[in-house]
Design a protein around this motif. Structure first.
Motif, mmCIF file in Angstrom:
data_model
loop_
_atom_site.group_PDB
_atom_site.id
_atom_site.type_symbol
_atom_site.label_atom_id
_atom_site.label_comp_id
_atom_site.label_asym_id
_atom_site.label_seq_id
_atom_site.Cartn_x
_atom_site.Cartn_y
_atom_site.Cartn_z
ATOM 1 N N TYR A 199 6.212 4.905 -4.629
ATOM 2 C CA TYR A 199 6.416 4.245 -3.333
ATOM 3 C C TYR A 199 5.853 2.837 -3.420
ATOM 4 O O TYR A 199 4.665 2.627 -3.236
ATOM 5 C CB TYR A 199 5.683 4.988 -2.216
ATOM 6 N N TYR A 214 0.505 3.863 0.478
ATOM 7 C CA TYR A 214 0.874 4.845 -0.538
ATOM 8 C C TYR A 214 0.006 4.585 -1.763
ATOM 9 O O TYR A 214 0.121 3.541 -2.397
ATOM 10 C CB TYR A 214 2.358 4.714 -0.906
ATOM 11 N N SER A 246 6.175 -1.379 -2.369
ATOM 12 C CA SER A 246 6.676 -2.337 -1.402
ATOM 13 C C SER A 246 6.873 -3.655 -2.144
ATOM 14 O O SER A 246 5.962 -4.126 -2.820
ATOM 15 C CB SER A 246 5.665 -2.513 -0.266
ATOM 16 N N ASP A 280 10.670 -1.427 1.284
ATOM 17 C CA ASP A 280 10.144 -0.274 0.561
ATOM 18 C C ASP A 280 11.078 0.097 -0.574
ATOM 19 O O ASP A 280 12.295 0.045 -0.438
ATOM 20 C CB ASP A 280 9.977 0.924 1.498
ATOM 21 N N HIS A 298 11.603 3.214 -3.321
ATOM 22 C CA HIS A 298 11.226 4.579 -3.693
ATOM 23 C C HIS A 298 11.927 4.942 -4.996
ATOM 24 O O HIS A 298 13.118 4.691 -5.159
ATOM 25 C CB HIS A 298 11.620 5.580 -2.601
ATOM 26 N N SER A 303 -1.499 -1.043 -0.003
ATOM 27 C CA SER A 303 -0.387 -0.171 0.377
ATOM 28 C C SER A 303 -0.924 1.130 0.965
ATOM 29 O O SER A 303 -1.942 1.654 0.505
ATOM 30 C CB SER A 303 0.469 0.140 -0.859
#
Length: 153
Positions: free
Chosen positions: A96, A72, A98, A112, A114, A70
Motif C-alpha cells: 500500500y 499503511y 502513496s 494510492d 496497491h 503513511s
C-alpha cells in the motif's frame, strides 16, 4: 543457503540458523543482520511473508531510519530473552503505497497504489538475547496484525 523451516502456526513462523547465514563470523564482536522479506497478498486479504535473503556483516549499526508518515505500515519488533528495549522498526507497507502524481495543469496530488507483492529490507543489530523478530502489518481498516515470526538460533 538459509536454514528456514516453516512451522504450522496461526501466524507464519520460520527459524533462521545464524551459522548458515552468509558472512556470519562467530568470532566477531558485533553482527549486523541484513534480512530481505517478500510480502505477498493472497485472496485479497491474507498477507504472506517469506524470508528471501539473509546476510551478516561485522560492525555496529547506525540509525539511518526515516520516519514513515503513511497510515499503511510494516512494523518489525525485535524480541529478546533478556530485558532489552524492544524498539520497533517501522517501514512503509510495500503493498500500500502513496505516490505523488502530476496533473496536466501542474498540480501534484497523492494517489494510492496497491500491489500484490512487495519487498522490505531490514537491518538489525544482532545483540545477545535477540531471539526473534515479529512482523506486524498496520492498516487503517484492519489495525495491527502480526503476520510473521522469524526465530533466530
Amino acid at each position: 543457503m538459509i536454514a528456514a523451516q516453516l512451522l504450522g502456526c496461526k501466524t507464519a513462523e520460520s527459524t533462521l540458523s545464524l551459522q548458515n547465514v552468509r558472512n556470519y563470523d562467530p568470532g566477531a564482536a558485533n553482527h549486523i543482520l541484513f534480512l530481505d522479506f517478500k510480502i505477498t497478498k493472497r485472496d485479497g486479504k491474507t498477507e504472506i511473508v517469506e524470508l528471501v535473503n539473509a546476510v551478516s556483516g561485522s560492525g555496529k549499526l547506525k540509525n539511518l531510519a526515516t520516519p514513515v508518515h503513511s497510515p499503511y505500515q510494516i512494523s518489525v519488533i525485535p524480541r529478546y530473552s533478556v530485558s532489552h528495549a524492544e524498539v520497533p522498526l517501522v517501514f512503509e507497507h510495500p503493498l500500500y503505497k502513496s505516490v505523488e502524481v502530476a496533473s496536466q495543469d501542474g498540480k501534484l496530488s497523492k494517489q494510492d497504489l496497491h500491489t500484490k507483492e512487495g519487498n522490505i529490507s531490514v537491518r538489525i543489530q544482532k545483540d545477545n538475547g535477540l531471539e526473534k523478530l515479529e512482523i506486524h502489518s498496520l492498516t487503517p481498516d484492519k489495525g495491527n496484525i502480526k503476520i510473521y515470526t522469524l526465530n533466530l538460533k
